[in-house]
Scaffold this motif. Structure first.
Motif, short mmCIF file in Angstrom:
data_model
loop_
_atom_site.label_atom_id
_atom_site.label_comp_id
_atom_site.label_asym_id
_atom_site.label_seq_id
_atom_site.Cartn_x
_atom_site.Cartn_y
_atom_site.Cartn_z
N ALA A 159 1.77 50.04 56.43
CA ALA A 159 1.66 49.51 57.80
C ALA A 159 1.52 47.99 57.79
O ALA A 159 2.16 47.30 58.59
N ASP A 160 0.72 47.47 56.87
CA ASP A 160 0.55 46.01 56.78
C ASP A 160 1.86 45.34 56.38
O ASP A 160 2.26 44.33 56.98
N VAL A 161 2.52 45.88 55.36
CA VAL A 161 3.79 45.29 54.91
C VAL A 161 4.83 45.35 56.03
O VAL A 161 5.57 44.39 56.26
N GLY A 162 4.88 46.47 56.74
CA GLY A 162 5.83 46.60 57.84
C GLY A 162 5.57 45.60 58.95
O GLY A 162 6.51 45.16 59.63
N ARG A 163 4.32 45.20 59.12
CA ARG A 163 3.99 44.22 60.15
C ARG A 163 4.32 42.80 59.70
O ARG A 163 4.72 41.95 60.51
N TRP A 164 4.16 42.51 58.40
CA TRP A 164 4.38 41.16 57.90
C TRP A 164 5.82 40.88 57.50
O TRP A 164 6.30 39.74 57.62
N ILE A 169 11.47 37.68 55.84
CA ILE A 169 12.76 38.02 55.23
C ILE A 169 13.85 37.03 55.59
O ILE A 169 14.89 36.97 54.91
N ALA A 170 13.65 36.24 56.63
CA ALA A 170 14.65 35.22 56.98
C ALA A 170 14.79 34.22 55.83
O ALA A 170 13.81 33.72 55.29
N GLY A 171 16.03 33.95 55.45
CA GLY A 171 16.29 33.01 54.37
C GLY A 171 16.30 33.61 52.99
O GLY A 171 16.60 32.91 52.01
N LEU A 172 16.00 34.89 52.89
CA LEU A 172 16.07 35.55 51.58
C LEU A 172 17.48 36.07 51.34
O LEU A 172 18.17 36.47 52.28
N PRO A 173 17.93 36.08 50.10
CA PRO A 173 19.29 36.57 49.81
C PRO A 173 19.46 38.05 50.08
O PRO A 173 20.56 38.53 50.32
#
Length: 266
Positions: A159-164, A169-173
Motif C-alpha cells: 500500500a505504501d509503495v503504491g501510494r509513493w 516513475i516519471a523520468g525513469l527508463p
C-alpha cells in the motif's frame, strides 16, 4: 599444432578460496560477566569489525589481522559492547505471543494491539486505524500467527509503495518488473538484473520517510546501476532529504531488523 596441445592439456584447477573460519572467544566485561564472542575470520572482510545482535557478539577479522589485534580491538570497545548487549537484553522477550503482545511496531511507532477470537487468523486495523486487532481461533498455532503478521506487513508495504510510486516513475527508463518483500540481514533493498525490486520487510517498522527513501534509492538504480556521482544526483533530485534517512537507518537499522526477526522467529 600448438593449439591442439593446449586443447588436450589437462585443465588447470583454480585454487580454492579461503574458507570462513569460526571459533568462540571468552571475554570478561567490566561488570564481571563472562560472555562468549563469536570470532569469524572472513576472507571478504577488509577491517576488524565488532557487531551485536539478538544472537550475541561477533568479532570479524580479515585474513591479514592477527588474533592479538582482534582481542585488542575487543578490549578497546568493551564499553560499547556492554551497552549494545544491554540494549538487546532489554529487547528480549518481544516475540509474538497470543494475549500477551500488547503492541506491534508499524511505521516508526508501536501501535496498540487487542486480541480477539474468530474463525480465520488475520491482523487488521481497528478503531479508525488507531489500534490493531489480531483475530485468531483458539486452535491457531504460533506459526499461523507469525504468518498472519508477515502477510499484514507485506500488505501495508504494498500500500505504501503504491501510494509513493506514481510520484517517482516519471523520468525513469522503465518501471520495476515486480516488487517483492523479503527479510534480509543487511541490505534494505536491491534491484535484480531482470528488474525485480526487493525491499526489506523491516522497512515497515521504520519511519515512513526512511522507507520512501529506500524505494527512491532503488528506483534510481534503473538509471545508474552503481553508486556513482550521477546516481546520487538522481537521488538528490527526487528526495533531497535522503541523507537524514540514511543516517536514521544506519543508527536504528540493526534494532529494526532484530525486532522483526524476533516477531517472526520460528
Amino acid at each position: 599444432m600448438r593449439s591442439l596441445f593446449r586443447l588436450l592439456a589437462p585443465a588447470r584447477i583454480a585454487p580454492k578460496a579461503p574458507a570462513v573460519q569460526r571459533d568462540s572467544l571468552a571475554f570478561l566485561l567490566d561488570d564481571g560477566r563472562r560472555i562468549d564472542v563469536l570470532r569469524v575470520r572472513d576472507p571478504r572482510a577488509r577491517r576488524i569489525k565488532l557487531s551485536v545482535d539478538e544472537r550475541g557478539a561477533r568479532l570479524t577479522l580479515p585474513l591479514r589481522a592477527s588474533l592479538v589485534s582482534g582481542e585488542r580491538f575487543l578490549h578497546e570497545h568493551r564499553a560499547w559492547l556492554a551497552a549494545q548487549l544491554a540494549t538487546h537484553a532489554d529487547a528480549a522477550g518481544m516475540e509474538l505471543a497470543r494475549g500477551i503482545t500488547a503492541s506491534l511496531p508499524l511505521r516508526g511507532i508501536d501501535v496498540p494491539l487487542q486480541w480477539d477470537s474468530g474463525r480465520a487468523t488475520r491482523l487488521e486495523f481497528a478503531d479508525e486505524r488507531e489500534n490493531l486487532r489480531f483475530i485468531a481461533p483458539a486452535t491457531a498455532g504460533d506459526a499461523a500467527l507469525r504468518r498472519a503478521l508477515k502477510d499484514f506487513y507485506e500488505a501495508q508495504g504494498r500500500a505504501d509503495v503504491g501510494r509513493w510510486l506514481p510520484t517517482y516513475i516519471a523520468g525513469l527508463p522503465r518501471t520495476p518488473r515486480r516488487i517483492v518483500f523479503k527479510r534480509t540481514s543487511s541490505l534494505w533493498g536491491s534491484l535484480a538484473p531482470d528488474g525485480t525490486l526487493a525491499l526489506d520487510l523491516a522497512l515497515l517498522l521504520a519511519r515512513p520517510s526512511a522507507f520512501e527513501y529506500v524505494l527512491v534509492h532503488e528506483l534510481c538504480h534503473l538509471l545508474h546501476a552503481n553508486h556513482s556521482r550521477r546516481f546520487w544526483h538522481e537521488v538528490e533530485a527526487r528526495f533531497p532529504h535522503w541523507r537524514g534517512e540514511r543516517d536514521y537507518l544506519r543508527a536504528e537499522g540493526r534494532a529494526l531488523k532484530g525486532r522483526l526477526r524476533q516477531l517472526l522467529a520460528g
